[in-house]
Write a protein that holds these residues in place. Sequence first.
Motif, PDB file in Angstrom:
ATOM      1  N   SER A  94      42.190  48.372  45.942  1.00 31.21           N
ATOM      2  CA  SER A  94      42.400  49.799  45.760  1.00 31.21           C
ATOM      3  C   SER A  94      42.459  50.122  44.266  1.00 31.21           C
ATOM      4  O   SER A  94      42.795  49.282  43.445  1.00 31.21           O
ATOM      5  CB  SER A  94      43.708  50.242  46.425  1.00 31.21           C
ATOM      6  N   GLU A  95      42.114  51.337  43.943  1.00 32.07           N
ATOM      7  CA  GLU A  95      42.098  51.745  42.549  1.00 32.07           C
ATOM      8  C   GLU A  95      43.506  52.103  42.097  1.00 32.07           C
ATOM      9  O   GLU A  95      44.252  52.769  42.808  1.00 32.07           O
ATOM     10  CB  GLU A  95      41.171  52.946  42.359  1.00 32.07           C
ATOM     11  N   VAL A  96      43.873  51.668  40.930  1.00 27.42           N
ATOM     12  CA  VAL A  96      45.176  51.998  40.360  1.00 27.42           C
ATOM     13  C   VAL A  96      44.986  53.041  39.270  1.00 27.42           C
ATOM     14  O   VAL A  96      43.951  53.082  38.610  1.00 27.42           O
ATOM     15  CB  VAL A  96      45.904  50.750  39.801  1.00 27.42           C
ATOM     16  N   ARG A 103      44.452  45.205  32.690  1.00 28.80           N
ATOM     17  CA  ARG A 103      44.759  43.877  33.271  1.00 28.80           C
ATOM     18  C   ARG A 103      44.756  43.941  34.793  1.00 28.80           C
ATOM     19  O   ARG A 103      44.226  43.055  35.464  1.00 28.80           O
ATOM     20  CB  ARG A 103      46.108  43.384  32.780  1.00 28.80           C
ATOM     21  N   LEU A 104      45.386  44.973  35.348  1.00 34.70           N
ATOM     22  CA  LEU A 104      45.443  45.114  36.805  1.00 34.70           C
ATOM     23  C   LEU A 104      44.044  45.282  37.395  1.00 34.70           C
ATOM     24  O   LEU A 104      43.714  44.668  38.412  1.00 34.70           O
ATOM     25  CB  LEU A 104      46.318  46.309  37.200  1.00 34.70           C
ATOM     26  N   ARG A 105      43.249  46.096  36.757  1.00 38.13           N
ATOM     27  CA  ARG A 105      41.876  46.300  37.258  1.00 38.13           C
ATOM     28  C   ARG A 105      41.052  45.027  37.154  1.00 38.13           C
ATOM     29  O   ARG A 105      40.278  44.708  38.042  1.00 38.13           O
ATOM     30  CB  ARG A 105      41.221  47.440  36.494  1.00 38.13           C
ATOM     31  N   ASN A 106      41.224  44.283  36.062  1.00 40.96           N
ATOM     32  CA  ASN A 106      40.476  43.042  35.888  1.00 40.96           C
ATOM     33  C   ASN A 106      40.934  41.973  36.887  1.00 40.96           C
ATOM     34  O   ASN A 106      40.126  41.167  37.331  1.00 40.96           O
ATOM     35  CB  ASN A 106      40.606  42.513  34.466  1.00 40.96           C
ATOM     36  N   SER A 107      42.198  41.949  37.219  1.00 42.90           N
ATOM     37  CA  SER A 107      42.702  40.941  38.148  1.00 42.90           C
ATOM     38  C   SER A 107      42.236  41.210  39.571  1.00 42.90           C
ATOM     39  O   SER A 107      42.171  40.307  40.385  1.00 42.90           O
ATOM     40  CB  SER A 107      44.226  40.872  38.090  1.00 42.90           C
ATOM     41  N   ALA A 108      41.931  42.462  39.894  1.00 45.85           N
ATOM     42  CA  ALA A 108      41.462  42.799  41.237  1.00 45.85           C
ATOM     43  C   ALA A 108      39.973  42.505  41.402  1.00 45.85           C
ATOM     44  O   ALA A 108      39.474  42.451  42.510  1.00 45.85           O
ATOM     45  CB  ALA A 108      41.727  44.276  41.524  1.00 45.85           C
ATOM     46  N   ALA A 109      39.284  42.317  40.296  1.00 44.51           N
ATOM     47  CA  ALA A 109      37.824  42.110  40.372  1.00 44.51           C
ATOM     48  C   ALA A 109      37.475  40.701  40.761  1.00 44.51           C
ATOM     49  O   ALA A 109      38.188  39.801  40.766  1.00 44.51           O
ATOM     50  CB  ALA A 109      37.201  42.427  39.017  1.00 44.51           C
TER      51      ALA A 109
END
Length: 90
Positions: free
Chosen positions: A13-15, A84-90
């Motif tokens: 999900s998008e943060v 960081r959060l977006r990169n970790s979800a990828a």
Amino acid sequence: MSRDSQTIPFSNSEVSIFDCEVHLKFRLIEDKELLHDRDRLLEMLLDAFACGEDDYLEPLQIEVNAQEIPETVASPQMRRQLIRLRNSAA
């Protein structure tokens, strides 16, 4: 209060970044000495409210507002954390 973002599970999900405002008004039966330590008082009040209404807590008013804000409005630290959060979800 701080929270280690590593403990928050994020799916795909998008943060986003939000401005949040909470207004709580309640009556509480508590030790008078606790009122002198502001940080401890806030922590105790939030814990008591999270546990819910009982014989020692009486909610009077609850207002919550959260609005998504542009990333450019947030601090550099918060923008880095979002990346960081977006990169970790990828």
